[in-house]
Motif scaffolding. Structure first.
Motif, PDB file in Angstrom:
ATOM      1  N   TYR A  59     -23.959  30.558  46.144  1.00  0.00           N
ATOM      2  CA  TYR A  59     -24.127  29.421  45.235  1.00  0.00           C
ATOM      3  C   TYR A  59     -24.615  29.886  43.865  1.00  0.00           C
ATOM      4  CZ  TYR A  59     -23.755  26.806  49.580  1.00  0.00           C
ATOM      5  OH  TYR A  59     -23.325  26.299  50.776  1.00  0.00           O
ATOM      6  N   GLY A  60     -24.147  31.073  43.420  1.00  0.00           N
ATOM      7  CA  GLY A  60     -24.492  31.591  42.106  1.00  0.00           C
ATOM      8  C   GLY A  60     -25.879  32.195  41.996  1.00  0.00           C
ATOM      9  N   LYS A  61     -26.574  32.347  43.106  1.00  0.00           N
ATOM     10  CA  LYS A  61     -27.925  32.910  43.099  1.00  0.00           C
ATOM     11  C   LYS A  61     -27.919  34.289  43.762  1.00  0.00           C
ATOM     12  CE  LYS A  61     -30.481  28.568  43.204  1.00  0.00           C
ATOM     13  NZ  LYS A  61     -29.652  27.654  42.643  1.00  0.00           N
ATOM     14  N   ALA A  62     -29.032  35.003  43.627  1.00  0.00           N
ATOM     15  CA  ALA A  62     -29.171  36.320  44.262  1.00  0.00           C
ATOM     16  C   ALA A  62     -29.285  36.152  45.779  1.00  0.00           C
ATOM     17  CB  ALA A  62     -30.407  37.019  43.731  1.00  0.00           C
ATOM     18  N   CYS A  63     -28.929  37.197  46.509  1.00  0.00           N
ATOM     19  CA  CYS A  63     -29.031  37.172  47.971  1.00  0.00           C
ATOM     20  C   CYS A  63     -30.494  37.217  48.391  1.00  0.00           C
ATOM     21  CB  CYS A  63     -28.291  38.371  48.567  1.00  0.00           C
ATOM     22  SG  CYS A  63     -26.524  38.379  48.233  1.00  0.00           S
ATOM     23  N   LYS A  64     -30.788  36.616  49.543  1.00  0.00           N
ATOM     24  CA  LYS A  64     -32.140  36.646  50.098  1.00  0.00           C
ATOM     25  C   LYS A  64     -32.490  38.059  50.539  1.00  0.00           C
ATOM     26  CE  LYS A  64     -31.309  32.253  52.391  1.00  0.00           C
ATOM     27  NZ  LYS A  64     -31.294  31.628  53.704  1.00  0.00           N
TER      28      LYS A  64
END
Length: 83
Positions: A59-64
């Motif tokens: 969703y356009g964010k960095a991976c956990k």
């Protein structure tokens, strides 16, 4: 002994929550025409892999933490702490 294992295996699989089951076929992420690393483009709206990976959209964010970016809008859960 083997018979007991085959009897318990379906119960063990059924007890795994759906979010934790790895995906062999995933939809293409919105805005992406390519498939993530390890997946093959079906020339439709999905990507398939011969190997089960546990993936999640970014969703356009960095991976956990504990996950790695495999491109095309997806992260893959690391196994054995590396890949």
């Amino acid at each position: 002994m083997k018979k007991a294992l085959f009897t318990l295996l379906p119960l063990a699989i059924a007890s795994v929550p759906p979010a934790a089951i790895a995906q062999k076929e995933i939809p293409k992420a919105p805005g992406h025409e390519q498939c993530p690393l390890g997946y093959v483009n079906t020339l439709g709206t999905t990507c398939v892999s011969p190997i089960y990976y546990e993936v999640a959209p970014t969703y356009g964010k960095a991976c956990k933490s504990g996950w790695m970016n495999i491109g095309a809008g997806y992260c893959k859960k690391k196994t054995l702490g590396i890949f």
